[in-house]
Write an enzyme that holds these catalytic residues in place. Structure first.
Site, PDB file in Angstrom:
ATOM      1  N   ARG A  28      34.028  78.953  72.829  1.00  0.00           N
ATOM      2  CA  ARG A  28      32.720  79.641  72.581  1.00  0.00           C
ATOM      3  C   ARG A  28      31.674  79.878  73.834  1.00  0.00           C
ATOM      4  O   ARG A  28      31.198  80.829  74.096  1.00  0.00           O
ATOM      5  CB  ARG A  28      32.007  79.068  71.356  1.00  0.00           C
ATOM      6  CG  ARG A  28      32.623  79.322  70.103  1.00  0.00           C
ATOM      7  CD  ARG A  28      31.961  78.383  68.882  1.00  0.00           C
ATOM      8  NE  ARG A  28      30.885  78.594  68.601  1.00  0.00           N
ATOM      9  CZ  ARG A  28      29.956  77.761  67.964  1.00  0.00           C
ATOM     10  NH1 ARG A  28      30.387  76.542  67.516  1.00  0.00           N
ATOM     11  NH2 ARG A  28      28.700  78.117  67.598  1.00  0.00           N
ATOM     12  N   ARG A  75      26.618  68.304  65.527  1.00  0.00           N
ATOM     13  CA  ARG A  75      25.848  68.995  64.582  1.00  0.00           C
ATOM     14  C   ARG A  75      26.605  68.937  63.247  1.00  0.00           C
ATOM     15  O   ARG A  75      27.837  69.038  63.109  1.00  0.00           O
ATOM     16  CB  ARG A  75      25.863  70.638  64.838  1.00  0.00           C
ATOM     17  CG  ARG A  75      25.202  71.413  63.679  1.00  0.00           C
ATOM     18  CD  ARG A  75      24.630  72.712  64.175  1.00  0.00           C
ATOM     19  NE  ARG A  75      25.950  73.733  64.736  1.00  0.00           N
ATOM     20  CZ  ARG A  75      25.552  74.973  65.136  1.00  0.00           C
ATOM     21  NH1 ARG A  75      24.298  75.338  65.364  1.00  0.00           N
ATOM     22  NH2 ARG A  75      26.622  75.684  65.369  1.00  0.00           N
ATOM     23  N   ARG A 105      26.139  90.437  71.418  1.00  0.00           N
ATOM     24  CA  ARG A 105      26.759  89.338  72.140  1.00  0.00           C
ATOM     25  C   ARG A 105      27.546  89.809  73.073  1.00  0.00           C
ATOM     26  O   ARG A 105      28.414  89.098  73.862  1.00  0.00           O
ATOM     27  CB  ARG A 105      27.514  88.461  71.179  1.00  0.00           C
ATOM     28  CG  ARG A 105      27.393  87.130  70.754  1.00  0.00           C
ATOM     29  CD  ARG A 105      28.194  86.531  69.940  1.00  0.00           C
ATOM     30  NE  ARG A 105      28.115  85.289  69.782  1.00  0.00           N
ATOM     31  CZ  ARG A 105      27.698  84.431  68.806  1.00  0.00           C
ATOM     32  NH1 ARG A 105      26.742  85.063  67.955  1.00  0.00           N
ATOM     33  NH2 ARG A 105      27.775  83.347  68.622  1.00  0.00           N
ATOM     34  N   LYS A 160      19.010  78.846  68.656  1.00  0.00           N
ATOM     35  CA  LYS A 160      18.405  80.273  68.549  1.00  0.00           C
ATOM     36  C   LYS A 160      18.240  80.393  67.023  1.00  0.00           C
ATOM     37  O   LYS A 160      17.243  80.775  66.744  1.00  0.00           O
ATOM     38  CB  LYS A 160      19.811  81.325  68.744  1.00  0.00           C
ATOM     39  CG  LYS A 160      19.860  81.368  70.361  1.00  0.00           C
ATOM     40  CD  LYS A 160      21.017  82.648  70.478  1.00  0.00           C
ATOM     41  CE  LYS A 160      22.138  82.471  69.918  1.00  0.00           C
ATOM     42  NZ  LYS A 160      23.094  81.537  70.244  1.00  0.00           N
ATOM     43  N   ARG A 194      31.052  72.349  60.899  1.00  0.00           N
ATOM     44  CA  ARG A 194      31.496  73.633  61.131  1.00  0.00           C
ATOM     45  C   ARG A 194      33.033  73.544  61.685  1.00  0.00           C
ATOM     46  O   ARG A 194      33.001  72.891  62.909  1.00  0.00           O
ATOM     47  CB  ARG A 194      30.779  74.689  61.776  1.00  0.00           C
ATOM     48  CG  ARG A 194      29.544  75.164  61.002  1.00  0.00           C
ATOM     49  CD  ARG A 194      28.579  75.934  61.749  1.00  0.00           C
ATOM     50  NE  ARG A 194      28.892  77.059  62.509  1.00  0.00           N
ATOM     51  CZ  ARG A 194      28.227  77.675  63.349  1.00  0.00           C
ATOM     52  NH1 ARG A 194      26.982  77.740  63.301  1.00  0.00           N
ATOM     53  NH2 ARG A 194      28.782  78.408  64.331  1.00  0.00           N
TER      54      ARG A 194
HETATM   55  P1  AMP Z   1      27.255  81.692  65.648  1.00  0.00           P
HETATM   56  O1  AMP Z   1      26.600  81.345  64.302  1.00  0.00           O
HETATM   57  O2  AMP Z   1      25.696  82.766  66.119  1.00  0.00           O
HETATM   58  O3  AMP Z   1      27.450  80.710  66.568  1.00  0.00           O
HETATM   59  O4  AMP Z   1      28.179  82.763  65.280  1.00  0.00           O
HETATM   60  C1  AMP Z   1      29.560  82.137  64.736  1.00  0.00           C
HETATM   61  C2  AMP Z   1      30.736  82.962  64.872  1.00  0.00           C
HETATM   62  O5  AMP Z   1      30.481  84.246  64.206  1.00  0.00           O
HETATM   63  C3  AMP Z   1      31.002  83.361  66.390  1.00  0.00           C
HETATM   64  O6  AMP Z   1      31.595  82.548  67.108  1.00  0.00           O
HETATM   65  C4  AMP Z   1      31.681  84.674  66.148  1.00  0.00           C
HETATM   66  O7  AMP Z   1      33.146  84.396  65.919  1.00  0.00           O
HETATM   67  C5  AMP Z   1      30.872  85.249  65.058  1.00  0.00           C
HETATM   68  N1  AMP Z   1      29.820  86.318  65.620  1.00  0.00           N
HETATM   69  C6  AMP Z   1      28.450  86.126  65.429  1.00  0.00           C
HETATM   70  N2  AMP Z   1      27.933  86.900  65.945  1.00  0.00           N
HETATM   71  C7  AMP Z   1      28.825  87.843  66.378  1.00  0.00           C
HETATM   72  C8  AMP Z   1      28.553  89.124  67.228  1.00  0.00           C
HETATM   73  N3  AMP Z   1      27.298  89.722  67.459  1.00  0.00           N
HETATM   74  N4  AMP Z   1      29.698  89.710  67.624  1.00  0.00           N
HETATM   75  C9  AMP Z   1      30.897  89.161  67.274  1.00  0.00           C
HETATM   76  N5  AMP Z   1      31.210  87.973  66.411  1.00  0.00           N
HETATM   77  C10 AMP Z   1      30.029  87.330  66.232  1.00  0.00           C
END
Ligand code: AMP
Length: 213
Positions: free
Chosen positions: A167, A125, A86, A15, A156
Site C-alpha cells: 500500500r 492496528r 488517490r 486521515k 484488517r
Molecule cells: P483505506 O481505508 O483508505 O486505506 O482504503 C483501503 C483500500 O480501499 C485501499 O487499499 C484500496 O484498495 C481501496 N480504496 C480506498 N480508496 C480508494 C480510492 N480512492 N481509489 C481506489 N481504491 C481505493
C-alpha cells in the site's frame, strides 16, 4: 469557511480519525472511500463484489467504480474526503464533479508521517467489527479481547505487514503526485501528522483558521 476539503497522506497517517473530527467541526459529511468499500463488501453489493480482491491485495480499485461511488456522495455539498482522490485521474474527476455543481475544492491537507511510523501504526492496528473503532496493540489496546461496544476486534487483512508495504508503494507511485497537483493550484497545506490525535487536530484547526477547541 472551508467546507470542501480533501485529506491526503499515506495509509496510517491518521486521515480517518482527523477527517471524522474535521467533518464534525465543519458540520459536513465525512466521505471515506475505504469505509465505503468495506461497507459494500460486507453487504456483498455489486460494487463490493468488484472491489473485494483489490482491497485484500492492497491495490487501488479501478477508477470507474471509485469515481461513481464518490460522485453519488458528492450530490450533497460540503465534505471532508478521506482516501480520495488517490491518483491524478481521480483528482481530475473530482474537479469535474465539483464543476458540474458549480463548485470547487477549498483545500487539500497533506498529513505528513514518516514511513516507519506508518508501518508501526498499521501493523499494530485493530478494528472493531461492529462500530469501526480503531485500537492499537501497543498504544491503545482494547480492554480484554473486545471493543467497548462489545464488538469483536480484528486485524484488517490489508494491515498485515507485507500488504502495508505494498500500500505504501502504491501511495508513493500513484498518490504522492497529487501533492504537486494541489500545490500548483495553490490549495495544498502541509500538516505534521506525528503526535497524539489532539495535537494533530490542533494543527489542522490552525491551518484552516478555525478557533482552537
Ligand atoms: P483505506 O481505508 O483508505 O486505506 O482504503 C483501503 C483500500 O480501499 C485501499 O487499499 C484500496 O484498495 C481501496 N480504496 C480506498 N480508496 C480508494 C480510492 N480512492 N481509489 C481506489 N481504491 C481505493
Amino acid at each position: 469557511m472551508k467546507r470542501r476539503v480533501v485529506l491526503l497522506g499515506p495509509p496510517g497517517a491518521g486521515k480517518g480519525t482527523q477527517a471524522a473530527r474535521l467533518a464534525t467541526r465543519l458540520g459536513v459529511q465525512h466521505v471515506s472511500t475505504g469505509d465505503l468499500f468495506r461497507w459494500h463488501i460486507s453487504q456483498d453489493t455489486s460494487w463490493g463484489k468488484k472491489a473485494r480482491e483489490y482491497l485484500e491485495r492492497g491495490l487501488l480499485v479501478p477508477d470507474e467504480i471509485t469515481v461513481a461511488m464518490v460522485a453519488e456522495k458528492l450530490k450533497e455539498d460540503g465534505f471532508v474526503l478521506d482516501g480520495f482522490p488517490r491518483n491524478l485521474a481521480q483528482a481530475r474527476a473530482l474537479e469535474d464533479i465539483l464543476a458540474s455543481h458549480g463548485k470547487e475544492l477549498d483545500a487539500a491537507l497533506l498529513l505528513e508521517v514518516p514511513e516507519e511510523t506508518v508501518v508501526e501504526r498499521l501493523s499494530g492496528r485493530r478494528v472493531c467489527a461492529r462500530c469501526g473503532r480503531n485500537y492499537h496493540l501497543k498504544f491503545q489496546p482494547p480492554a480484554g479481547e473486545r471493543c467497548s461496544c462489545g464488538g469483536e476486534v480484528y486485524q484488517r487483512e490489508d494491515d498485515r505487514e507485507e500488504v502495508v508495504r505494498r500500500r505504501l508503494r502504491v501511495y508513493r507511485e500513484e498518490t504522492a503526485p497529487l501533492v504537486g497537483f494541489y500545490e500548483s493550484r495553490g490549495k495544498l497545506w502541509r500538516v505534521d501528522g506525528v503526535g497524539d490525535p489532539e495535537e494533530v487536530s490542533a494543527r489542522i484547526w490552525a491551518v484552516l483558521s478555525l478557533d482552537p477547541l
